[in-house]
Design an enzyme around this catalytic site. Sequence first.
Site, PDB file in Angstrom:
ATOM      1  N   GLY A 122      36.776  34.818  46.770  1.00 31.42           N
ATOM      2  CA  GLY A 122      36.130  33.642  46.194  1.00 31.42           C
ATOM      3  C   GLY A 122      36.658  33.416  44.789  1.00 31.42           C
ATOM      4  N   LYS A 123      36.493  32.224  44.281  1.00 28.16           N
ATOM      5  CA  LYS A 123      36.895  31.914  42.901  1.00 28.16           C
ATOM      6  C   LYS A 123      36.227  30.618  42.492  1.00 28.16           C
ATOM      7  CE  LYS A 123      39.710  33.922  39.876  1.00 28.16           C
ATOM      8  NZ  LYS A 123      39.847  35.374  39.707  1.00 28.16           N
ATOM      9  N   GLY A 124      35.908  30.501  41.212  1.00 29.48           N
ATOM     10  CA  GLY A 124      35.264  29.278  40.761  1.00 29.48           C
ATOM     11  C   GLY A 124      35.359  29.113  39.271  1.00 29.48           C
ATOM     12  N   ASP A 163      35.960  35.974  34.241  1.00 28.69           N
ATOM     13  CA  ASP A 163      37.359  35.545  34.336  1.00 28.69           C
ATOM     14  C   ASP A 163      37.709  34.899  33.002  1.00 28.69           C
ATOM     15  OD1 ASP A 163      39.875  34.265  35.291  1.00 28.69           O
ATOM     16  OD2 ASP A 163      39.130  34.806  37.263  1.00 28.69           O
TER      17      ASP A 163
END
Length: 438
Positions: A122-124, A163
């Site tokens: 996942g990434k956001g 991040d």
Amino acid sequence: MSTGTAGTGEKRVATDEQHEPESALETARRQLEHAAAHLDVDPGVIERLKHPTTVHRVAVPLERDDGSVEVFTGYRAQHDDVRGPYKGGLRFHPEVSEEECVGLSMWMTWKCAVMDLPFGGGKGGVVVNPKELSTDEKERLTRRFAEELRKFVGPKKDIPAPDMGTDAQTMAWFMDAYSMQEGETIPGVVTGKPPVVGGSEGREEAPGRSVAIITREAARYYDFDLDGLTVAVQGYGSVGANAARLLDDWGADVVAVSDSGGAVHDPSGLDTHAIPSFAEQPNAVTEYGADADGADLLDEGNDILELDVDVLIPAAVGNVITVDNANEIRADIVVEGANGPTTFPADEILAERGVHVIPDILANAGGVTVSYFEWLQDINRRTWTLEQVQEELESEMLSAWDAVRDEVEDRDVTWRDAAYVVALDRIAEAKSVRGLWP
């Protein structure tokens, strides 16, 4: 200094037609297709892995300190969860986009599979410049973003982490906002939190530590003595600084480092512990270089990529090694500390020239690995010591290294292809066992 063939004047063997950096999604898909050729995998699985399961786009209103309201756009890409909950960072950055989040979520899927962790990718992030936010504004933005994503995340669904532009404090705010709405404290909804609220010891330095461990193993594999190994580190942030300091402690000569303010080079080796990381003091590299005897400031920060060293660690941002400079890389080994620092065409040039590239999905996987440890601690409500975390991380990194090394030797492929083969084999097997519903 460099003793391999990488410094000779080989011809360019790949081109990027537009000479523009490719997106993370383009790179991830090309790497997937390239590695799939080495495996007998159902084409349907490969086609499925080119696309995310879903991408959530949300509006994030923020009341600024002056009372005005501004609406920011946020994303959460969820790529694949066949092996477990989605896992990946949240970034606050003006260049966050849906395409970037999808590409980075794909890399997280491979990274978790290479490390054999029970997670998917996942990434956001939010499209915002965090430097333009006050601390109170950043907190309000984080809490509102957590509320907008609340239905889609959770310790058994999707577990964000820090991040670019976010940190342990950001994760604490996110966890608190989520927990308040759920009516109970749920530390496992995010990782990378401060230890006092359920975070793990050793999490912040874990990506840099894994880069150092993999650099050590790669040096040994190619018969370089770690004592006196020459290393250049582009990007003296959390990953680069922690990797550099650990390698320095192990006897390597870190001869050059850089941050966004510039680069410093000393052939006799730098005192890495005397140079503040970007988080400790932004743009401190040039200040150190101006005062240190024997150190020279490089005209351009990217000049560090072309130094004649044994190991180059690009640990800043993506797309820094391209067709424009791949033929100028003189290191024998490149260990990717950042996500996606090497474009696909540049990767082909380096492979043809005999430069060994250890991919990001292996080298910097210490972050997600210790995030897994943190998740386990949160679920079990049991804290690990720093020594336990470091011992377990060492063990996991060496297991992953051995698995990838075996594929390099058995299939005579690059390290990147070998890492993808390991990941795809595990993902494909999981999909085969689970089947396609309905």
